[in-house]
Scaffold this motif. Structure first.
Motif, PDB file in Angstrom:
ATOM      1  N   SER A  67      57.804  46.727  16.550  1.00  0.00           N
ATOM      2  CA  SER A  67      57.248  47.587  17.593  1.00  0.00           C
ATOM      3  C   SER A  67      55.754  47.733  17.373  1.00  0.00           C
ATOM      4  CB  SER A  67      57.925  48.959  17.573  1.00  0.00           C
ATOM      5  OG  SER A  67      57.702  49.592  16.337  1.00  0.00           O
ATOM      6  N   LEU A  68      55.060  47.874  18.475  1.00  0.00           N
ATOM      7  CA  LEU A  68      53.620  48.079  18.409  1.00  0.00           C
ATOM      8  C   LEU A  68      53.360  49.534  18.053  1.00  0.00           C
ATOM      9  CD1 LEU A  68      52.558  46.045  21.566  1.00  0.00           C
ATOM     10  CD2 LEU A  68      52.522  45.314  19.182  1.00  0.00           C
ATOM     11  N   ARG A  69      52.311  49.766  17.335  1.00  0.00           N
ATOM     12  CA  ARG A  69      51.997  51.123  16.909  1.00  0.00           C
ATOM     13  C   ARG A  69      51.246  51.885  17.973  1.00  0.00           C
ATOM     14  NH1 ARG A  69      50.578  50.329  10.569  1.00  0.00           N
ATOM     15  NH2 ARG A  69      52.447  49.127  10.149  1.00  0.00           N
ATOM     16  N   GLY A  70      51.360  53.177  17.927  1.00  0.00           N
ATOM     17  CA  GLY A  70      50.594  54.021  18.810  1.00  0.00           C
ATOM     18  C   GLY A  70      51.420  54.676  19.891  1.00  0.00           C
ATOM     19  N   GLY A  71      52.538  54.068  20.219  1.00  0.00           N
ATOM     20  CA  GLY A  71      53.431  54.669  21.184  1.00  0.00           C
ATOM     21  C   GLY A  71      52.977  54.619  22.631  1.00  0.00           C
ATOM     22  N   GLN A  72      51.820  54.017  22.912  1.00  0.00           N
ATOM     23  CA  GLN A  72      51.356  53.961  24.297  1.00  0.00           C
ATOM     24  C   GLN A  72      52.084  52.869  25.083  1.00  0.00           C
ATOM     25  OE1 GLN A  72      49.288  53.520  21.665  1.00  0.00           O
ATOM     26  NE2 GLN A  72      47.607  54.961  21.768  1.00  0.00           N
ATOM     27  N   THR A  73      52.685  51.923  24.391  1.00  0.00           N
ATOM     28  CA  THR A  73      53.306  50.786  25.051  1.00  0.00           C
ATOM     29  C   THR A  73      54.811  50.940  25.057  1.00  0.00           C
ATOM     30  OG1 THR A  73      51.505  49.409  24.238  1.00  0.00           O
ATOM     31  CG2 THR A  73      53.446  48.277  25.031  1.00  0.00           C
ATOM     32  N   VAL A  74      55.395  50.961  26.246  1.00  0.00           N
ATOM     33  CA  VAL A  74      56.845  51.056  26.335  1.00  0.00           C
ATOM     34  C   VAL A  74      57.494  49.688  26.280  1.00  0.00           C
ATOM     35  CG1 VAL A  74      57.362  53.260  27.445  1.00  0.00           C
ATOM     36  CG2 VAL A  74      56.429  51.416  28.793  1.00  0.00           C
ATOM     37  N   ASP A  75      56.786  48.667  26.718  1.00  0.00           N
ATOM     38  CA  ASP A  75      57.323  47.312  26.728  1.00  0.00           C
ATOM     39  C   ASP A  75      56.573  46.478  25.693  1.00  0.00           C
ATOM     40  OD1 ASP A  75      58.408  44.837  27.281  1.00  0.00           O
ATOM     41  OD2 ASP A  75      57.525  44.664  29.275  1.00  0.00           O
ATOM     42  N   ASP A  76      57.029  46.554  24.435  1.00  0.00           N
ATOM     43  CA  ASP A  76      56.344  45.847  23.348  1.00  0.00           C
ATOM     44  C   ASP A  76      56.264  44.342  23.602  1.00  0.00           C
ATOM     45  OD1 ASP A  76      55.967  48.213  22.002  1.00  0.00           O
ATOM     46  OD2 ASP A  76      57.606  47.911  20.594  1.00  0.00           O
ATOM     47  N   ALA A  77      57.396  43.742  24.005  1.00  0.00           N
ATOM     48  CA  ALA A  77      57.418  42.296  24.225  1.00  0.00           C
ATOM     49  C   ALA A  77      56.482  41.917  25.371  1.00  0.00           C
ATOM     50  CB  ALA A  77      58.839  41.822  24.513  1.00  0.00           C
ATOM     51  N   GLY A  78      56.490  42.691  26.442  1.00  0.00           N
ATOM     52  CA  GLY A  78      55.610  42.401  27.573  1.00  0.00           C
ATOM     53  C   GLY A  78      54.140  42.523  27.203  1.00  0.00           C
ATOM     54  N   ALA A  79      53.812  43.547  26.429  1.00  0.00           N
ATOM     55  CA  ALA A  79      52.425  43.746  25.992  1.00  0.00           C
ATOM     56  C   ALA A  79      51.983  42.608  25.082  1.00  0.00           C
ATOM     57  CB  ALA A  79      52.279  45.081  25.279  1.00  0.00           C
ATOM     58  N   ARG A  80      52.873  42.183  24.202  1.00  0.00           N
ATOM     59  CA  ARG A  80      52.559  41.084  23.286  1.00  0.00           C
ATOM     60  C   ARG A  80      52.374  39.787  24.081  1.00  0.00           C
ATOM     61  NH1 ARG A  80      55.006  42.886  19.075  1.00  0.00           N
ATOM     62  NH2 ARG A  80      57.070  42.695  19.964  1.00  0.00           N
ATOM     63  N   ASP A  81      53.287  39.521  25.037  1.00  0.00           N
ATOM     64  CA  ASP A  81      53.171  38.307  25.853  1.00  0.00           C
ATOM     65  C   ASP A  81      51.866  38.297  26.644  1.00  0.00           C
ATOM     66  OD1 ASP A  81      55.623  37.422  24.942  1.00  0.00           O
ATOM     67  OD2 ASP A  81      56.720  38.023  26.743  1.00  0.00           O
ATOM     68  N   LEU A  82      51.510  39.445  27.210  1.00  0.00           N
ATOM     69  CA  LEU A  82      50.266  39.551  27.967  1.00  0.00           C
ATOM     70  C   LEU A  82      49.053  39.292  27.069  1.00  0.00           C
ATOM     71  CD1 LEU A  82      48.780  40.150  30.592  1.00  0.00           C
ATOM     72  CD2 LEU A  82      48.879  42.582  29.999  1.00  0.00           C
ATOM     73  N   SER A  83      49.104  39.785  25.857  1.00  0.00           N
ATOM     74  CA  SER A  83      47.993  39.563  24.915  1.00  0.00           C
ATOM     75  C   SER A  83      47.814  38.081  24.624  1.00  0.00           C
ATOM     76  CB  SER A  83      48.245  40.324  23.616  1.00  0.00           C
ATOM     77  OG  SER A  83      48.244  41.704  23.853  1.00  0.00           O
ATOM     78  N   PHE A  84      48.913  37.375  24.379  1.00  0.00           N
ATOM     79  CA  PHE A  84      48.814  35.939  24.100  1.00  0.00           C
ATOM     80  C   PHE A  84      48.384  35.166  25.341  1.00  0.00           C
ATOM     81  CE2 PHE A  84      51.438  37.096  20.397  1.00  0.00           C
ATOM     82  CZ  PHE A  84      50.627  36.540  19.415  1.00  0.00           C
ATOM     83  N   LYS A  85      48.828  35.602  26.495  1.00  0.00           N
ATOM     84  CA  LYS A  85      48.402  34.973  27.742  1.00  0.00           C
ATOM     85  C   LYS A  85      46.895  35.124  27.915  1.00  0.00           C
ATOM     86  CE  LYS A  85      49.078  34.991  32.702  1.00  0.00           C
ATOM     87  NZ  LYS A  85      49.119  35.865  33.823  1.00  0.00           N
ATOM     88  N   ARG A  86      46.394  36.325  27.639  1.00  0.00           N
ATOM     89  CA  ARG A  86      44.953  36.577  27.767  1.00  0.00           C
ATOM     90  C   ARG A  86      44.145  35.741  26.774  1.00  0.00           C
ATOM     91  NH1 ARG A  86      43.493  42.466  27.335  1.00  0.00           N
ATOM     92  NH2 ARG A  86      41.471  41.631  27.918  1.00  0.00           N
ATOM     93  N   LEU A  87      44.656  35.593  25.555  1.00  0.00           N
ATOM     94  CA  LEU A  87      43.973  34.753  24.568  1.00  0.00           C
ATOM     95  C   LEU A  87      43.889  33.307  25.052  1.00  0.00           C
ATOM     96  CD1 LEU A  87      45.467  36.130  21.238  1.00  0.00           C
ATOM     97  CD2 LEU A  87      43.063  36.219  21.923  1.00  0.00           C
ATOM     98  N   ASN A  88      44.997  32.785  25.562  1.00  0.00           N
ATOM     99  CA  ASN A  88      44.999  31.408  26.061  1.00  0.00           C
ATOM    100  C   ASN A  88      44.093  31.241  27.271  1.00  0.00           C
ATOM    101  OD1 ASN A  88      46.688  29.612  24.427  1.00  0.00           O
ATOM    102  ND2 ASN A  88      48.259  31.134  24.825  1.00  0.00           N
ATOM    103  N   GLU A  89      44.054  32.228  28.149  1.00  0.00           N
ATOM    104  CA  GLU A  89      43.156  32.167  29.303  1.00  0.00           C
ATOM    105  C   GLU A  89      41.692  32.167  28.858  1.00  0.00           C
ATOM    106  OE1 GLU A  89      44.443  35.507  31.638  1.00  0.00           O
ATOM    107  OE2 GLU A  89      46.036  34.365  32.605  1.00  0.00           O
TER     108      GLU A  89
END
Length: 80
Positions: A36-58
């Motif tokens: 799980s991601l820390r901080g509790g602001q993210t309800v969808d850990d997998a979605g947030a992680r996928d978006l982060s990797f997508k942004r890195l690749n972009e």
């Protein structure tokens, strides 16, 4: 552009390819060992992680496109 500039662009392009490979490897590791991601602001850990990797690749793709534009503008490569 000078030959030296062209070589430097080629080197940067290769480094970006290496960076993309490293980001993909990290993404595979993260997908195999999800936490799980820390901080509790993210309800969808997998979605947030996928978006982060997508942004890195972009971002990597954007840098490669800028390098191609520079090389085209300088006449070092034909327009694609």
């Amino acid at each position: 552009m000078s030959r030296r500039s062209t070589e430097q662009i080629e080197t940067i392009f290769q480094q970006l390819d290496t960076l993309r490979t490293a980001v993909s490897a990290l993404q595979c590791i993260e997908e195999r060992h999800p936490g799980s991601l820390r901080g509790g602001q993210t309800v969808d850990d997998a979605g947030a992680r996928d978006l982060s990797f997508k942004r890195l690749n972009e971002a990597i793709t954007d840098m490669q496109e800028v390098l191609i534009t520079l090389a085209e503008a300088a006449g070092d490569i034909a327009k694609l």
